[in-house]
Design a protein around this motif. Sequence first.
Motif: not given
Length: 183
Positions: A48-52, A128-130
């Motif tokens: 989800e974080l990667t998609d966002l 952390a960057a994401a």
Amino acid sequence: MVDPAPGGGAAQVAAGMLAAVTELHYGEQTLLALNLASAHRYPDFAAELTDLTGLDLGYRRCGTLAVALDADDRAHLRELHALQQQSGLDSEWLSGRECRRLEPMLAPGVRGGLRVDGDHQVDPRRLAAALVAACERAGVVFHRTWVERLTVTRDRATGSSRARTPRSPRTRWCSRPAASAGG
């Protein structure tokens, strides 16, 4: 968050291990269910974080190999393996030769080890960057302020913060997210 650069600090040096099984310790069995549930949910969180954000977290389901370099390490890992087995966890005891077969660059003196296929890892710098990028997309504003004093009492941190010059030896630089409307 107290961090001079959001996403900096400890995230820059952390190992990124998501090792609920390998990092089980005596006395922490009550946390085990929470740790395992968190590990189970982590792949969806990472996706989800990667998609966002469109950022690669360096998330991998690669397992953990914990190795014993001497007799004390071996005894400790044997005890940990017994605790894992008593707790119903999946781990496998390996000989030194079996460890080197999995990781050929290990020292010849490795005395044995534990293989835990269910552990994961993430690159903490990328994570952390994401997270910072996701916060910014959600409208979080990071404020920079000088903290003059911070007092911690039980579970609360309080303090006074005022703008100060960077040369003052009594202050520390920190960042904190703006308070949301919901509290």
